[in-house]
Design a protein around this motif. Structure first.
Motif, PDB file in Angstrom:
ATOM      1  N   MET A  32      -7.708  -0.053  -7.230  1.00 45.00           N
ATOM      2  CA  MET A  32      -7.917   1.391  -7.384  1.00 45.00           C
ATOM      3  C   MET A  32      -7.735   2.080  -6.043  1.00 45.00           C
ATOM      4  O   MET A  32      -7.318   3.228  -5.979  1.00 45.00           O
ATOM      5  N   ASP A  33      -8.078   1.348  -4.979  1.00 46.45           N
ATOM      6  CA  ASP A  33      -7.850   1.822  -3.614  1.00 46.45           C
ATOM      7  C   ASP A  33      -6.800   0.931  -2.975  1.00 46.45           C
ATOM      8  O   ASP A  33      -6.655  -0.221  -3.335  1.00 46.45           O
ATOM      9  N   ILE A  34      -6.087   1.485  -2.015  1.00 51.54           N
ATOM     10  CA  ILE A  34      -5.068   0.733  -1.285  1.00 51.54           C
ATOM     11  C   ILE A  34      -5.530   0.622   0.164  1.00 51.54           C
ATOM     12  O   ILE A  34      -5.907   1.622   0.773  1.00 51.54           O
ATOM     13  N   ARG A  35      -5.529  -0.604   0.714  1.00 51.43           N
ATOM     14  CA  ARG A  35      -5.858  -0.786   2.126  1.00 51.43           C
ATOM     15  C   ARG A  35      -4.550  -1.023   2.857  1.00 51.43           C
ATOM     16  O   ARG A  35      -3.757  -1.882   2.471  1.00 51.43           O
ATOM     17  N   ILE A  36      -4.314  -0.211   3.897  1.00 54.57           N
ATOM     18  CA  ILE A  36      -3.108  -0.349   4.710  1.00 54.57           C
ATOM     19  C   ILE A  36      -3.505  -0.582   6.167  1.00 54.57           C
ATOM     20  O   ILE A  36      -4.555  -0.114   6.599  1.00 54.57           O
ATOM     21  N   LYS A  37      -2.662  -1.329   6.880  1.00 56.93           N
ATOM     22  CA  LYS A  37      -2.930  -1.641   8.283  1.00 56.93           C
ATOM     23  C   LYS A  37      -1.778  -1.102   9.125  1.00 56.93           C
ATOM     24  O   LYS A  37      -0.611  -1.360   8.825  1.00 56.93           O
ATOM     25  N   CYS A  38      -2.098  -0.380  10.179  1.00 51.56           N
ATOM     26  CA  CYS A  38      -1.101   0.153  11.100  1.00 51.56           C
ATOM     27  C   CYS A  38      -0.400  -1.020  11.791  1.00 51.56           C
ATOM     28  O   CYS A  38      -1.059  -1.931  12.285  1.00 51.56           O
ATOM     29  N   PRO A  48      -7.656   6.088  -1.670  1.00 46.29           N
ATOM     30  CA  PRO A  48      -7.439   6.008  -3.117  1.00 46.29           C
ATOM     31  C   PRO A  48      -5.945   5.899  -3.448  1.00 46.29           C
ATOM     32  O   PRO A  48      -5.102   6.451  -2.747  1.00 46.29           O
ATOM     33  N   ARG A  49      -5.630   5.175  -4.518  1.00 39.27           N
ATOM     34  CA  ARG A  49      -4.240   4.927  -4.903  1.00 39.27           C
ATOM     35  C   ARG A  49      -3.443   6.225  -5.084  1.00 39.27           C
ATOM     36  O   ARG A  49      -2.307   6.323  -4.608  1.00 39.27           O
ATOM     37  N   LEU A  50      -4.003   7.220  -5.758  1.00 42.03           N
ATOM     38  CA  LEU A  50      -3.267   8.465  -5.996  1.00 42.03           C
ATOM     39  C   LEU A  50      -2.939   9.176  -4.688  1.00 42.03           C
ATOM     40  O   LEU A  50      -1.842   9.706  -4.510  1.00 42.03           O
ATOM     41  N   GLU A  51      -3.886   9.182  -3.760  1.00 43.82           N
ATOM     42  CA  GLU A  51      -3.653   9.799  -2.450  1.00 43.82           C
ATOM     43  C   GLU A  51      -2.581   9.028  -1.682  1.00 43.82           C
ATOM     44  O   GLU A  51      -1.706   9.618  -1.058  1.00 43.82           O
ATOM     45  N   PHE A  52      -2.640   7.685  -1.756  1.00 44.65           N
ATOM     46  CA  PHE A  52      -1.642   6.851  -1.090  1.00 44.65           C
ATOM     47  C   PHE A  52      -0.244   7.141  -1.642  1.00 44.65           C
ATOM     48  O   PHE A  52       0.705   7.327  -0.888  1.00 44.65           O
ATOM     49  N   GLU A  53      -0.112   7.213  -2.974  1.00 46.37           N
ATOM     50  CA  GLU A  53       1.190   7.469  -3.591  1.00 46.37           C
ATOM     51  C   GLU A  53       1.723   8.847  -3.203  1.00 46.37           C
ATOM     52  O   GLU A  53       2.927   9.038  -3.064  1.00 46.37           O
ATOM     53  N   ARG A  54       0.831   9.799  -3.028  1.00 44.80           N
ATOM     54  CA  ARG A  54       1.232  11.149  -2.633  1.00 44.80           C
ATOM     55  C   ARG A  54       1.692  11.185  -1.171  1.00 44.80           C
ATOM     56  O   ARG A  54       2.644  11.892  -0.829  1.00 44.80           O
ATOM     57  N   LYS A  55       1.023  10.410  -0.292  1.00 39.18           N
ATOM     58  CA  LYS A  55       1.311  10.453   1.142  1.00 39.18           C
ATOM     59  C   LYS A  55       2.388   9.469   1.589  1.00 39.18           C
ATOM     60  O   LYS A  55       2.894   9.593   2.696  1.00 39.18           O
ATOM     61  N   MET A  56       2.741   8.488   0.731  1.00 42.30           N
ATOM     62  CA  MET A  56       3.760   7.510   1.099  1.00 42.30           C
ATOM     63  C   MET A  56       5.143   8.140   0.971  1.00 42.30           C
ATOM     64  O   MET A  56       5.446   8.812  -0.008  1.00 42.30           O
ATOM     65  N   LYS A  57       5.973   7.904   1.994  1.00 41.58           N
ATOM     66  CA  LYS A  57       7.336   8.428   1.978  1.00 41.58           C
ATOM     67  C   LYS A  57       8.291   7.429   1.343  1.00 41.58           C
ATOM     68  O   LYS A  57       9.004   7.761   0.408  1.00 41.58           O
TER      69      LYS A  57
END
Length: 69
Positions: A32-38, A48-57
């Motif tokens: 439901m959440d996505i963890r990303i590492k720089c 949150p997954r929806l926010e990640f999908e919106r912000k991913m290019k």
């Protein structure tokens, strides 16, 4: 609306760069959440997954294309 396809281990580009200057992130956890590492400073963020999908290019490198490390 088209859903962007990404998988665990992919390197993705976000719309805004991280304060360290890098714009590439590795997907290290999915649910439901996505963890990303720089990829620059190794800082990790869970969003949150929806926010990640919106912000991913776009996906820069697919997980299956990366050499094993």
């Amino acid at each position: 609306m088209e859903r962007k396809q990404f998988a665990l281990g992919d390197i993705v580009q976000m719309k805004k760069p991280h304060p360290c200057g890098t714009n590439a992130w590795k997907v290290i956890r999915m649910g439901m959440d996505i963890r990303i590492k720089c990829t620059g400073c190794e800082h990790s963020v869970m969003i949150p997954r929806l926010e990640f999908e919106r912000k991913m290019k776009k996906v820069l490198v697919r997980a299956e294309e990366q050499p094993e490390s």
